[in-house]
Motif scaffolding. Structure first.
Motif, PDB file in Angstrom:
ATOM      1  N   ASP A 151       0.834  -1.205   0.000  1.00  0.00           N
ATOM      2  CA  ASP A 151       0.000   0.000   0.000  1.00  0.00           C
ATOM      3  C   ASP A 151       0.865   1.250   0.000  1.00  0.00           C
ATOM      4  OD1 ASP A 151      -2.346  -1.406  -0.004  1.00  0.00           O
ATOM      5  OD2 ASP A 151      -3.092  -0.616   1.901  1.00  0.00           O
ATOM      6  N   GLY A 152       1.914   1.250   0.826  1.00  0.00           N
ATOM      7  CA  GLY A 152       2.802   2.404   0.876  1.00  0.00           C
ATOM      8  C   GLY A 152       3.465   2.664  -0.456  1.00  0.00           C
ATOM      9  N   VAL A 153       3.916   1.609  -1.113  1.00  0.00           N
ATOM     10  CA  VAL A 153       4.548   1.747  -2.426  1.00  0.00           C
ATOM     11  C   VAL A 153       3.539   2.257  -3.449  1.00  0.00           C
ATOM     12  CG1 VAL A 153       5.658   0.484  -4.310  1.00  0.00           C
ATOM     13  CG2 VAL A 153       6.290  -0.002  -1.932  1.00  0.00           C
ATOM     14  N   ALA A 154       2.282   1.816  -3.327  1.00  0.00           N
ATOM     15  CA  ALA A 154       1.247   2.211  -4.282  1.00  0.00           C
ATOM     16  C   ALA A 154       0.925   3.697  -4.214  1.00  0.00           C
ATOM     17  CB  ALA A 154      -0.023   1.397  -4.037  1.00  0.00           C
ATOM     18  N   ALA A 155       1.396   4.383  -3.161  1.00  0.00           N
ATOM     19  CA  ALA A 155       1.166   5.822  -3.053  1.00  0.00           C
ATOM     20  C   ALA A 155       2.059   6.607  -4.010  1.00  0.00           C
ATOM     21  CB  ALA A 155       1.414   6.281  -1.616  1.00  0.00           C
ATOM     22  N   PHE A 156       2.982   5.914  -4.670  1.00  0.00           N
ATOM     23  CA  PHE A 156       3.911   6.561  -5.600  1.00  0.00           C
ATOM     24  C   PHE A 156       3.599   6.108  -7.031  1.00  0.00           C
ATOM     25  CE2 PHE A 156       5.871   6.787  -1.534  1.00  0.00           C
ATOM     26  CZ  PHE A 156       6.626   7.947  -1.536  1.00  0.00           C
ATOM     27  N   PRO A 157       3.901   6.945  -8.015  1.00  0.00           N
ATOM     28  CA  PRO A 157       3.600   6.589  -9.410  1.00  0.00           C
ATOM     29  C   PRO A 157       4.629   5.632  -9.998  1.00  0.00           C
ATOM     30  CG  PRO A 157       4.603   8.759  -9.321  1.00  0.00           C
ATOM     31  CD  PRO A 157       4.436   8.314  -7.893  1.00  0.00           C
ATOM     32  N   LEU A 158       4.528   4.367  -9.640  1.00  0.00           N
ATOM     33  CA  LEU A 158       5.406   3.347 -10.201  1.00  0.00           C
ATOM     34  C   LEU A 158       4.642   2.039 -10.306  1.00  0.00           C
ATOM     35  CD1 LEU A 158       8.045   2.168  -7.559  1.00  0.00           C
ATOM     36  CD2 LEU A 158       5.975   3.344  -6.966  1.00  0.00           C
ATOM     37  N   PRO A 159       5.132   1.074 -11.092  1.00  0.00           N
ATOM     38  CA  PRO A 159       4.409  -0.192 -11.257  1.00  0.00           C
ATOM     39  C   PRO A 159       4.180  -0.896  -9.925  1.00  0.00           C
ATOM     40  CG  PRO A 159       6.157   0.008 -12.879  1.00  0.00           C
ATOM     41  CD  PRO A 159       6.350   1.133 -11.920  1.00  0.00           C
ATOM     42  N   SER A 160       3.115  -1.682  -9.884  1.00  0.00           N
ATOM     43  CA  SER A 160       2.767  -2.386  -8.651  1.00  0.00           C
ATOM     44  C   SER A 160       3.797  -3.460  -8.312  1.00  0.00           C
ATOM     45  CB  SER A 160       1.389  -3.039  -8.785  1.00  0.00           C
ATOM     46  OG  SER A 160       0.390  -2.079  -8.995  1.00  0.00           O
ATOM     47  N   VAL A 161       4.082  -3.569  -7.027  1.00  0.00           N
ATOM     48  CA  VAL A 161       4.885  -4.678  -6.543  1.00  0.00           C
ATOM     49  C   VAL A 161       3.932  -5.755  -6.037  1.00  0.00           C
ATOM     50  CG1 VAL A 161       6.876  -3.256  -5.960  1.00  0.00           C
ATOM     51  CG2 VAL A 161       5.101  -3.635  -4.248  1.00  0.00           C
ATOM     52  N   GLU A 162       4.468  -6.970  -5.838  1.00  0.00           N
ATOM     53  CA  GLU A 162       3.645  -8.088  -5.393  1.00  0.00           C
ATOM     54  C   GLU A 162       4.193  -8.647  -4.086  1.00  0.00           C
ATOM     55  OE1 GLU A 162       2.017 -10.376  -9.233  1.00  0.00           O
ATOM     56  OE2 GLU A 162       4.214 -10.264  -9.187  1.00  0.00           O
ATOM     57  N   VAL A 163       3.407  -9.531  -3.479  1.00  0.00           N
ATOM     58  CA  VAL A 163       3.854 -10.205  -2.264  1.00  0.00           C
ATOM     59  C   VAL A 163       4.188 -11.660  -2.600  1.00  0.00           C
ATOM     60  CG1 VAL A 163       2.564  -8.705  -0.715  1.00  0.00           C
ATOM     61  CG2 VAL A 163       1.476 -10.763  -1.586  1.00  0.00           C
ATOM     62  N   LYS A 164       5.197 -12.168  -1.929  1.00  0.00           N
ATOM     63  CA  LYS A 164       5.574 -13.573  -2.065  1.00  0.00           C
ATOM     64  C   LYS A 164       5.532 -14.179  -0.659  1.00  0.00           C
ATOM     65  CE  LYS A 164       9.327 -16.637  -3.642  1.00  0.00           C
ATOM     66  NZ  LYS A 164       9.865 -17.144  -2.368  1.00  0.00           N
ATOM     67  N   TRP A 165       4.556 -15.034  -0.462  1.00  0.00           N
ATOM     68  CA  TRP A 165       4.364 -15.636   0.858  1.00  0.00           C
ATOM     69  C   TRP A 165       5.656 -16.315   1.313  1.00  0.00           C
ATOM     70  CZ3 TRP A 165       4.778 -20.466   2.953  1.00  0.00           C
ATOM     71  CH2 TRP A 165       4.105 -20.697   4.160  1.00  0.00           C
ATOM     72  N   PRO A 166       6.035 -16.199   2.611  1.00  0.00           N
ATOM     73  CA  PRO A 166       5.254 -15.554   3.661  1.00  0.00           C
ATOM     74  C   PRO A 166       5.657 -14.115   3.970  1.00  0.00           C
ATOM     75  CG  PRO A 166       6.977 -16.880   4.647  1.00  0.00           C
ATOM     76  CD  PRO A 166       7.110 -17.042   3.147  1.00  0.00           C
ATOM     77  N   ASN A 167       6.798 -13.635   3.476  1.00  0.00           N
ATOM     78  CA  ASN A 167       7.229 -12.333   4.003  1.00  0.00           C
ATOM     79  C   ASN A 167       7.999 -11.461   3.026  1.00  0.00           C
ATOM     80  OD1 ASN A 167       9.577 -13.911   3.916  1.00  0.00           O
ATOM     81  ND2 ASN A 167      10.478 -12.843   5.652  1.00  0.00           N
ATOM     82  N   ASP A 168       7.907 -11.721   1.724  1.00  0.00           N
ATOM     83  CA  ASP A 168       8.711 -10.967   0.768  1.00  0.00           C
ATOM     84  C   ASP A 168       7.873 -10.013  -0.073  1.00  0.00           C
ATOM     85  OD1 ASP A 168      11.041 -12.184   1.586  1.00  0.00           O
ATOM     86  OD2 ASP A 168      10.972 -13.740   0.054  1.00  0.00           O
ATOM     87  N   ILE A 169       8.512  -8.938  -0.506  1.00  0.00           N
ATOM     88  CA  ILE A 169       7.947  -7.999  -1.468  1.00  0.00           C
ATOM     89  C   ILE A 169       8.783  -8.140  -2.741  1.00  0.00           C
ATOM     90  CG2 ILE A 169       7.271  -5.614  -1.910  1.00  0.00           C
ATOM     91  CD1 ILE A 169       6.022  -6.858   0.613  1.00  0.00           C
ATOM     92  N   VAL A 170       8.137  -8.370  -3.884  1.00  0.00           N
ATOM     93  CA  VAL A 170       8.873  -8.664  -5.113  1.00  0.00           C
ATOM     94  C   VAL A 170       8.330  -7.843  -6.282  1.00  0.00           C
ATOM     95  CG1 VAL A 170       9.447 -11.013  -4.387  1.00  0.00           C
ATOM     96  CG2 VAL A 170       7.360 -10.606  -5.701  1.00  0.00           C
ATOM     97  N   TYR A 171       9.183  -7.728  -7.306  1.00  0.00           N
ATOM     98  CA  TYR A 171       8.781  -7.097  -8.552  1.00  0.00           C
ATOM     99  C   TYR A 171       9.372  -7.906  -9.697  1.00  0.00           C
ATOM    100  CZ  TYR A 171       8.367  -3.762 -12.389  1.00  0.00           C
ATOM    101  OH  TYR A 171       8.067  -3.177 -13.587  1.00  0.00           O
ATOM    102  N   GLN A 172       8.504  -8.489 -10.515  1.00  0.00           N
ATOM    103  CA  GLN A 172       8.917  -9.330 -11.640  1.00  0.00           C
ATOM    104  C   GLN A 172       9.940 -10.390 -11.194  1.00  0.00           C
ATOM    105  OE1 GLN A 172      10.154  -6.765 -14.867  1.00  0.00           O
ATOM    106  NE2 GLN A 172       8.057  -6.124 -15.292  1.00  0.00           N
ATOM    107  N   GLY A 173       9.654 -11.003 -10.066  1.00  0.00           N
ATOM    108  CA  GLY A 173      10.474 -12.095  -9.570  1.00  0.00           C
ATOM    109  C   GLY A 173      11.669 -11.678  -8.748  1.00  0.00           C
ATOM    110  N   LYS A 174      11.998 -10.392  -8.726  1.00  0.00           N
ATOM    111  CA  LYS A 174      13.153  -9.920  -7.962  1.00  0.00           C
ATOM    112  C   LYS A 174      12.702  -9.340  -6.628  1.00  0.00           C
ATOM    113  CE  LYS A 174      16.446  -8.955 -11.670  1.00  0.00           C
ATOM    114  NZ  LYS A 174      17.413  -7.956 -12.196  1.00  0.00           N
ATOM    115  N   LYS A 175      13.518  -9.559  -5.623  1.00  0.00           N
ATOM    116  CA  LYS A 175      13.147  -9.133  -4.280  1.00  0.00           C
ATOM    117  C   LYS A 175      13.380  -7.641  -4.092  1.00  0.00           C
ATOM    118  CE  LYS A 175      13.741 -12.020  -1.036  1.00  0.00           C
ATOM    119  NZ  LYS A 175      14.251 -12.906   0.038  1.00  0.00           N
ATOM    120  N   VAL A 176      12.360  -6.977  -3.531  1.00  0.00           N
ATOM    121  CA  VAL A 176      12.440  -5.559  -3.210  1.00  0.00           C
ATOM    122  C   VAL A 176      12.535  -5.348  -1.698  1.00  0.00           C
ATOM    123  CG1 VAL A 176      11.261  -3.326  -3.393  1.00  0.00           C
ATOM    124  CG2 VAL A 176      11.099  -4.970  -5.255  1.00  0.00           C
ATOM    125  N   GLY A 177      11.936  -6.253  -0.936  1.00  0.00           N
ATOM    126  CA  GLY A 177      11.937  -6.087   0.509  1.00  0.00           C
ATOM    127  C   GLY A 177      11.496  -7.348   1.215  1.00  0.00           C
TER     128      GLY A 177
END
Length: 335
Positions: free
Chosen positions: A160-186
């Motif tokens: 949600d915090g990332v979505a407040a900025f004008p950039l492509p959506s990131v996804e979640v990878k269960w159980p605790n990762d934030i990813v974008y096109q398969g690469k880890k963001v957080g």
């Protein structure tokens, strides 16, 4: 608050120039000391105009997380009190010690850099300047078992915090990762101070690659940053504020109703949904297709024979390549 932070707060509050004499008197130091701190702030990226007759005026601030810059952005309980460190070994370790000493729910520990950051399973977490490395003290009125869904819940707040900025959506990878096109963001690391039936405190550590432009060789193919995704740097104070506001909103409902109200929303953001995966858990490996998560945040896996299994935790790897992504063995890296 340090002397330099007090000086910065004065400059931030001023609409025009502030004389050296006024700053000297307000801070109880010599005008020479004021000048030295002004020079140190300039070295840190603050653009400060100086005039022999008029004093000093703050023109531009860097992407920094100092209390005078961030504290005015705090919207609720999360982020109060605010503990900032230029460098720590681990914000989780600092937050756990503060929690043991009675820190209230919502206390926040933020570091510009971690030297001993860690992810799940004790893996080292690359935490250079430019990222968001923070830990939140929570005191939920739930059983220890119920906290298993907390990393899953908090991943929604991060996206949600990332979505407040004008950039492509990131996804979640269960159980605790934030990813974008398969690469880890957080990632998110939750640690408990608890007994068999009682939670004394929870420390939720969140690491997010924000304004980071390069990674060590082992992580180049598995990690990315929000700056790389957006093509420009983001405001870390604004991003942290947005994440905390979303986290407080989700957490308040979770304490009353558990994870169930968030299940469908989480599945919409889940990069594993409908994918063939392997889950390594407790030394055994399960294979199947991800059907989603259940009301407790457990991953639901459908095996080839149609049997459904639920997992509280585990190491998930893809059996087939996710969109635009990496080799299956690369998906295990922490960044």
């Amino acid at each position: 608050m340090s002397l330099r932070e007090k000086l910065l707060a004065r400059l931030l509050a001023a609409a025009d120039f502030v004389s050296g004499a006024e700053l000297s008197g307000a801070l109880g130091v010599s005008r020479c000391a004021v000048w030295k701190h002004i020079e140190a702030l300039r070295d840190e990226g603050y653009e400060i105009a100086g005039s022999p007759r008029r004093g000093y005026r703050l023109l531009k601030v860097p992407d920094a997380l100092y209390p005078p810059l961030f504290s005015p952005l705090v919207r609720g309980k999360f982020g109060r009190p605010y503990h900032f460190y230029p460098v720590v070994s681990s914000t989780n370790d600092v937050a756990k010690e503060l929690a043991r000493q009675g820190a209230p729910e919502g206390a926040l520990v933020v570091a510009e850099e971690q030297t001993g950051g860690r992810g799940r399973l004790g893996r080292a977490w690359h935490s250079p300047p430019g990222g968001l490395w923070f830990s939140l003290v929570l005191r939920p009125p739930v059983s220890p078992a119920a906290t298993q869904s907390l990393p899953v819940l908090l991943s929604l707040a991060v996206t949600d915090g990332v979505a407040a900025f004008p950039l492509p959506s990131v996804e979640v990878k269960w159980p605790n990762d934030i990813v974008y096109q398969g690469k880890k963001v957080g990632g998110i690391l939750v640690e408990l101070g608890a007994e068999a039936e009682a939670v004394h405190f929870v420390v939720a550590g969140i690491g997010l690659n924000v304004n980071i432009t390069s990674f060590p060789a082992p992580l180049e193919k598995t990690a990315t940053s929000l700056q790389k995704i957006a093509g420009e740097a983001l405001s870390r104070p604004q991003l942290l504020s947005a994440i905390l506001a979303a986290a407080e909103r989700y957490y308040s409902c979770w304490c009353r109703e558990g994870f169930a109200p968030f299940r469908e929303d989480y599945e919409r953001r889940l990069c594993l949904l409908g994918r063939e995966v392997e889950i390594c858990c407790g030394g055994s490996v399960a294979r199947g297709t991800v059907a989603g998560v259940d009301a407790e945040g457990r991953l639901v896996l459908v095996s080839p024979d149609g049997t459904k299994r639920r997992f509280v935790g585990g190491e998930v790897t893809f059996k087939q390549k996710p969109r635009q992504t990496l080799r299956p063995d690369e998906d295990k890296a922490e960044a």
